[in-house]
Design an enzyme around this catalytic site. Structure first.
Site, short mmCIF file in Angstrom:
data_model
loop_
_atom_site.label_atom_id
_atom_site.label_comp_id
_atom_site.label_asym_id
_atom_site.label_seq_id
_atom_site.Cartn_x
_atom_site.Cartn_y
_atom_site.Cartn_z
CG MET A 166 -1.82 1.00 1.28
SD MET A 166 -2.90 1.10 2.53
CE MET A 166 -2.11 1.42 3.95
CB CYS A 167 2.32 3.28 -2.17
SG CYS A 167 3.50 1.97 -2.06
N GLY A 168 0.74 5.66 -1.07
CA GLY A 168 0.02 6.92 -1.12
C GLY A 168 0.34 7.46 -2.47
#
Length: 300
Positions: A1-3
């Site tokens: 998960m990354c933003g």
């Protein structure tokens, strides 16, 4: 998960606010990627004055203390080099073409990793808390017309400045990625066979190198990303920027979140709506989720 967050300003009156707006967006996706953060800013004349090229580098241990003087001495006419240190990243600017400045940096600081270059672009990468890194980059005071940022939770490679996003492997080009490419090793070997060199083990760099190769062949962002969708397997949301514009694409399943908002003054995208909530005029924006394998592109 990354933003992921990105902002393309259509209204020049907002250019002085780019950094502040982008920092606010970045701080809303910190939980999605607490390992590290990278930022790209287009048109920030504090760091890349008119008539100059800028090169963003990660210097190796033991690099020359006065790297600006060393780079200037390697340039034709020995011009003054503007040097900005921002944590792990050093930005050097000089009144020469980008490729000439890149060659001079590599001659003056062997082993340096060039993480961005162009006449519009400055890139910053580092490990640590993204909020603290935004302050290190002095992001709030950046001016310009376009920017993107990425917070990383590493899954495919080590947590190092070289492994941070964005990946900028062509002049004024950047790519940020949430997800993972399943067949990146195969495509990496194909690109290496064609003479492409890599700076990290990150799967996202493979996507960036693929897009850069297509752009070098004459494709625009829309075409380059459609070709990427045909060739790459996996789960991904991508934001790709250039000196000409801004583009978003998701994989065929679209399992990685993304949202786009548009007004007459700006176009923005983010992994979550909360990153868009404080943008000026958001209450009147057209807001939508990008469809699978459809490229959304805007030009300057």
């Amino acid at each position: 998960m990354c933003g992921i967050v990105g902002l393309h300003l259509r209204d020049p009156a907002l250019h002085p606010q780019l950094g502040r707006l982008l920092e606010t967006m970045l701080c809303q996706v910190v939980e999605r990627g607490p390992d590290s953060a990278g930022v790209a800013v287009y048109g920030d004349r504090r760091r890349c004055p008119e008539g100059h090229a800028a090169v963003s580098v990660l210097l190796p241990p033991g690099a020359a203390h006065d790297v600006g003087a060393a780079v200037g001495a390697a340039l034709p006419g020995a011009p003054r080099v503007l040097v900005t240190e921002a944590g792990d990243t050093t930005v050097l600017a000089a009144p020469v073409a980008p490729d000439v400045l890149v060659d001079a940096v590599r001659a003056a600081a062997p082993g340096a990793a060039v993480v961005g270059s162009g006449t519009e672009l400055t890139v910053y990468k580092g490990t640590g808390n993204p909020r603290e890194l935004a302050a290190t980059y002095d992001l709030a005071n950046a001016r310009g017309w376009q920017g993107l940022a990425h917070t990383r939770m590493a899954t495919e490679s080590a947590v190092t400045p070289r492994g941070c996003h964005p990946f900028s492997v062509g002049p004024d080009q950047c790519l940020v990625h949430n997800g993972s490419f399943a067949n990146h090793a195969t495509i990496r070997r194909e690109l290496e066979f064609d003479g492409v060199r890599f700076d990290s083990d990150n799967d996202s760099e493979v996507g960036a190198r693929f897009v850069a190769a297509r752009l070098a062949e004459g494709a625009d962002l829309d075409k380059a990303l459609r070709l990427l969708c045909e060739r790459f397997d996996g789960f991904y949301t991508l934001l790709v920027t250039s000196a000409d514009g801004f583009a978003v694409v998701r994989d065929a399943i679209a399992c990685k979140p993304a949202i786009i908002a548009e007004t007459a003054a700006w176009v923005a995208m983010a992994s979550e709506f909360r990153a868009l909530a404080d943008l000026p005029g958001i209450e009147g924006a057209r807001i939508y989720e990008p469809e699978p394998e459809r490229v959304y592109a805007w030009t300057r």
